[in-house]
Scaffold this motif. Sequence first.
Motif, PDB file in Angstrom:
ATOM      1  N   GLY A  43       0.790  -1.218   0.000  1.00  0.00           N
ATOM      2  CA  GLY A  43       0.000   0.000   0.000  1.00  0.00           C
ATOM      3  C   GLY A  43       0.822   1.267   0.000  1.00  0.00           C
ATOM      4  N   LEU A  44       0.168   2.377  -0.341  1.00  0.00           N
ATOM      5  CA  LEU A  44       0.782   3.697  -0.365  1.00  0.00           C
ATOM      6  C   LEU A  44      -0.155   4.689   0.322  1.00  0.00           C
ATOM      7  CD1 LEU A  44       2.081   3.849  -4.054  1.00  0.00           C
ATOM      8  CD2 LEU A  44       3.490   3.618  -2.009  1.00  0.00           C
ATOM      9  N   SER A  45       0.415   5.709   0.917  1.00  0.00           N
ATOM     10  CA  SER A  45      -0.394   6.734   1.553  1.00  0.00           C
ATOM     11  C   SER A  45      -0.988   7.665   0.505  1.00  0.00           C
ATOM     12  CB  SER A  45       0.460   7.550   2.530  1.00  0.00           C
ATOM     13  OG  SER A  45       1.367   8.383   1.810  1.00  0.00           O
ATOM     14  N   LEU A  46      -1.945   8.478   0.965  1.00  0.00           N
ATOM     15  CA  LEU A  46      -2.557   9.456   0.080  1.00  0.00           C
ATOM     16  C   LEU A  46      -1.512  10.354  -0.563  1.00  0.00           C
ATOM     17  CD1 LEU A  46      -5.277  10.994  -0.805  1.00  0.00           C
ATOM     18  CD2 LEU A  46      -4.771  12.490   1.121  1.00  0.00           C
ATOM     19  N   TYR A  47      -0.529  10.777   0.228  1.00  0.00           N
ATOM     20  CA  TYR A  47       0.478  11.712  -0.285  1.00  0.00           C
ATOM     21  C   TYR A  47       1.461  11.012  -1.214  1.00  0.00           C
ATOM     22  CZ  TYR A  47      -1.633  14.664   3.186  1.00  0.00           C
ATOM     23  OH  TYR A  47      -2.542  15.379   3.904  1.00  0.00           O
ATOM     24  N   ASP A  48       1.750   9.739  -0.959  1.00  0.00           N
ATOM     25  CA  ASP A  48       2.590   8.973  -1.882  1.00  0.00           C
ATOM     26  C   ASP A  48       1.882   8.801  -3.230  1.00  0.00           C
ATOM     27  OD1 ASP A  48       4.638   8.662  -0.037  1.00  0.00           O
ATOM     28  OD2 ASP A  48       3.827   6.776   0.751  1.00  0.00           O
ATOM     29  N   LEU A  49       0.594   8.482  -3.165  1.00  0.00           N
ATOM     30  CA  LEU A  49      -0.180   8.316  -4.407  1.00  0.00           C
ATOM     31  C   LEU A  49      -0.237   9.622  -5.188  1.00  0.00           C
ATOM     32  CD1 LEU A  49      -3.168   6.196  -3.041  1.00  0.00           C
ATOM     33  CD2 LEU A  49      -1.452   5.420  -4.678  1.00  0.00           C
ATOM     34  N   ALA A  50      -0.472  10.723  -4.487  1.00  0.00           N
ATOM     35  CA  ALA A  50      -0.547  12.028  -5.148  1.00  0.00           C
ATOM     36  C   ALA A  50       0.775  12.362  -5.830  1.00  0.00           C
ATOM     37  CB  ALA A  50      -0.903  13.104  -4.133  1.00  0.00           C
ATOM     38  N   ARG A  51       1.882  12.077  -5.148  1.00  0.00           N
ATOM     39  CA  ARG A  51       3.192  12.381  -5.725  1.00  0.00           C
ATOM     40  C   ARG A  51       3.457  11.500  -6.954  1.00  0.00           C
ATOM     41  NH1 ARG A  51       5.740  11.674  -1.568  1.00  0.00           N
ATOM     42  NH2 ARG A  51       6.447   9.530  -1.875  1.00  0.00           N
ATOM     43  N   GLU A  52       3.147  10.216  -6.860  1.00  0.00           N
ATOM     44  CA  GLU A  52       3.420   9.300  -7.964  1.00  0.00           C
ATOM     45  C   GLU A  52       2.563   9.610  -9.198  1.00  0.00           C
ATOM     46  OE1 GLU A  52       5.664   6.963  -8.313  1.00  0.00           O
ATOM     47  OE2 GLU A  52       6.530   7.159  -6.303  1.00  0.00           O
ATOM     48  N   LEU A  53       1.317  10.004  -8.975  1.00  0.00           N
ATOM     49  CA  LEU A  53       0.430  10.308 -10.099  1.00  0.00           C
ATOM     50  C   LEU A  53       0.463  11.775 -10.493  1.00  0.00           C
ATOM     51  CD1 LEU A  53      -2.672   8.084  -9.247  1.00  0.00           C
ATOM     52  CD2 LEU A  53      -0.834   7.627 -10.860  1.00  0.00           C
ATOM     53  N   ASP A  54       1.290  12.553  -9.786  1.00  0.00           N
ATOM     54  CA  ASP A  54       1.510  13.956 -10.113  1.00  0.00           C
ATOM     55  C   ASP A  54       0.218  14.772 -10.030  1.00  0.00           C
ATOM     56  OD1 ASP A  54       3.082  16.109 -10.661  1.00  0.00           O
ATOM     57  OD2 ASP A  54       3.058  15.847 -12.835  1.00  0.00           O
ATOM     58  N   VAL A  55      -0.505  14.585  -8.918  1.00  0.00           N
ATOM     59  CA  VAL A  55      -1.679  15.399  -8.638  1.00  0.00           C
ATOM     60  C   VAL A  55      -1.541  15.926  -7.210  1.00  0.00           C
ATOM     61  CG1 VAL A  55      -3.186  14.109 -10.192  1.00  0.00           C
ATOM     62  CG2 VAL A  55      -3.019  13.421  -7.802  1.00  0.00           C
ATOM     63  N   THR A  56      -2.349  16.894  -6.845  1.00  0.00           N
ATOM     64  CA  THR A  56      -2.308  17.423  -5.482  1.00  0.00           C
ATOM     65  C   THR A  56      -3.013  16.446  -4.546  1.00  0.00           C
ATOM     66  OG1 THR A  56      -4.405  18.597  -5.659  1.00  0.00           O
ATOM     67  CG2 THR A  56      -2.413  19.774  -6.398  1.00  0.00           C
ATOM     68  N   PRO A  57      -2.676  16.454  -3.238  1.00  0.00           N
ATOM     69  CA  PRO A  57      -3.398  15.609  -2.278  1.00  0.00           C
ATOM     70  C   PRO A  57      -4.901  15.862  -2.296  1.00  0.00           C
ATOM     71  CG  PRO A  57      -1.378  16.426  -1.294  1.00  0.00           C
ATOM     72  CD  PRO A  57      -1.518  17.136  -2.603  1.00  0.00           C
ATOM     73  N   ARG A  58      -5.294  17.132  -2.458  1.00  0.00           N
ATOM     74  CA  ARG A  58      -6.720  17.447  -2.515  1.00  0.00           C
ATOM     75  C   ARG A  58      -7.373  16.760  -3.708  1.00  0.00           C
ATOM     76  NH1 ARG A  58      -7.516  23.554  -2.608  1.00  0.00           N
ATOM     77  NH2 ARG A  58      -6.711  23.284  -0.496  1.00  0.00           N
ATOM     78  N   SER A  59      -6.697  16.812  -4.873  1.00  0.00           N
ATOM     79  CA  SER A  59      -7.237  16.145  -6.060  1.00  0.00           C
ATOM     80  C   SER A  59      -7.247  14.634  -5.855  1.00  0.00           C
ATOM     81  CB  SER A  59      -6.406  16.488  -7.296  1.00  0.00           C
ATOM     82  OG  SER A  59      -6.474  17.862  -7.594  1.00  0.00           O
ATOM     83  N   MET A  60      -6.223  14.132  -5.138  1.00  0.00           N
ATOM     84  CA  MET A  60      -6.132  12.690  -4.919  1.00  0.00           C
ATOM     85  C   MET A  60      -7.291  12.181  -4.071  1.00  0.00           C
ATOM     86  SD  MET A  60      -4.171  10.313  -5.957  1.00  0.00           S
ATOM     87  CE  MET A  60      -5.007   8.723  -5.924  1.00  0.00           C
ATOM     88  N   ARG A  61      -7.738  12.986  -3.114  1.00  0.00           N
ATOM     89  CA  ARG A  61      -8.882  12.583  -2.293  1.00  0.00           C
ATOM     90  C   ARG A  61     -10.127  12.423  -3.179  1.00  0.00           C
ATOM     91  NH1 ARG A  61      -6.743  16.665   1.132  1.00  0.00           N
ATOM     92  NH2 ARG A  61      -5.701  15.789   2.977  1.00  0.00           N
ATOM     93  N   ARG A  62     -10.363  13.399  -4.068  1.00  0.00           N
ATOM     94  CA  ARG A  62     -11.514  13.296  -4.975  1.00  0.00           C
ATOM     95  C   ARG A  62     -11.354  12.111  -5.916  1.00  0.00           C
ATOM     96  NH1 ARG A  62     -10.595  18.959  -5.468  1.00  0.00           N
ATOM     97  NH2 ARG A  62      -9.755  18.617  -7.564  1.00  0.00           N
ATOM     98  N   TYR A  63     -10.129  11.917  -6.366  1.00  0.00           N
ATOM     99  CA  TYR A  63      -9.800  10.835  -7.293  1.00  0.00           C
ATOM    100  C   TYR A  63     -10.094   9.483  -6.642  1.00  0.00           C
ATOM    101  CZ  TYR A  63      -6.628   8.157 -10.354  1.00  0.00           C
ATOM    102  OH  TYR A  63      -6.079   7.254 -11.206  1.00  0.00           O
TER     103      TYR A  63
END
Length: 369
Positions: A43-63
């Motif tokens: 697994g990866l954290s929200l912030y790890d996912l956001a960094r890897e997919l090149d989106v903001t954490p806020r966008s990652m939550r919606r994603y």
Amino acid sequence: MSPPTDPPPSPAGGRQRGRPRGPFTQHRRLDALRALLQKHPKGLSLYDLARELDVTPRSMRRYLAEVRRELDLVATTTKPGGARLWRLAPGEAPRRVEVRRTQAYALLAARRLFEPMKGSTLYEEIDLAAQQLLGVARRPGRGPNAGVADARLEERFLYMPFAPKDYAAHTEALDDLFQAVADLRPLNCRYRRAKDGREDKVTIHPYAMVLYKDAIYCVGLHAGRGEIRTFLLDRMRDTECATTERFELPSSFRVEDYFQGQFGIWSGGAPRKVVIDFSAKVADYVKTRKVHPSQEIEDLADGSVRMSLDIGDMTELSSWILGFGETARVVEPPELVARVKQELENALANYLGEGEERSGKTKKKTSAG
């Protein structure tokens, strides 16, 4: 301790974070997320996912909220109070589809059908699948073909589109339409009417995409009028696929109900019986073609054939009949007979007028001489 806030915007000339550049459909997001989590099974954290997919954490939550409707994700923690780690559920294991060499060639034969879509994300997805099929197709064969590798059969067994359209200038609209159809999302656009060229702002619930005579159509509900219609992609402008809304696909919807074989898009009206006689010269050709589900072929005594079918809209029928020239004759209905005769007379008038004009000039020159 509160989580870190989103980073400030990039300086001038730098890349803004958020939605990735270019068309990035829901399917591509799912593929990217699935591939990322397959590399990190713990697994990866929200912030790890956001960094890897090149989106903001806020966008990652919606994603995450959006993709969890279609991907089975599990959130866990390694210790009390620790960061939540997102990982794939066991049921989301990689899916494999076994394809034989002959099956790969059969699918590759139709790849040129999608050439008009080149430049769109949809075409890129299809092309990626085609490249994977090529890897299968180029393996050495078995049986009589044992040892024959890379015979380039994909270049020698092809579908050749007839006068395909070029949608290079409509790739964004094509991507929006495909995403709306695939995800059952409303599509907003400006649509140019055929009869007077005026544009209307419309909301469409696109039920299906259809590639008809190498042009792209959408069959869907015109939300403003509450009726199912057929929309041509060429007439769409300023398309936007909804991100938070979805519609229900009617269980009774069948795309075949809105097309009538080779004779175009259904435009309403009760079906009429059409009877056409074809001379013996083209009898074999006619008997081997299925141009409409209702057609029936009858052999006549002189070697000619009679075709009977039920058509609701005859707009494209007369042009098809005229393509047979002297070898086709309409028997009924009378209005179709009259339409074909009128088109023949109009076409002949173009040549008669030119011939008479030249003939007149020749006579004048002869008289002067």
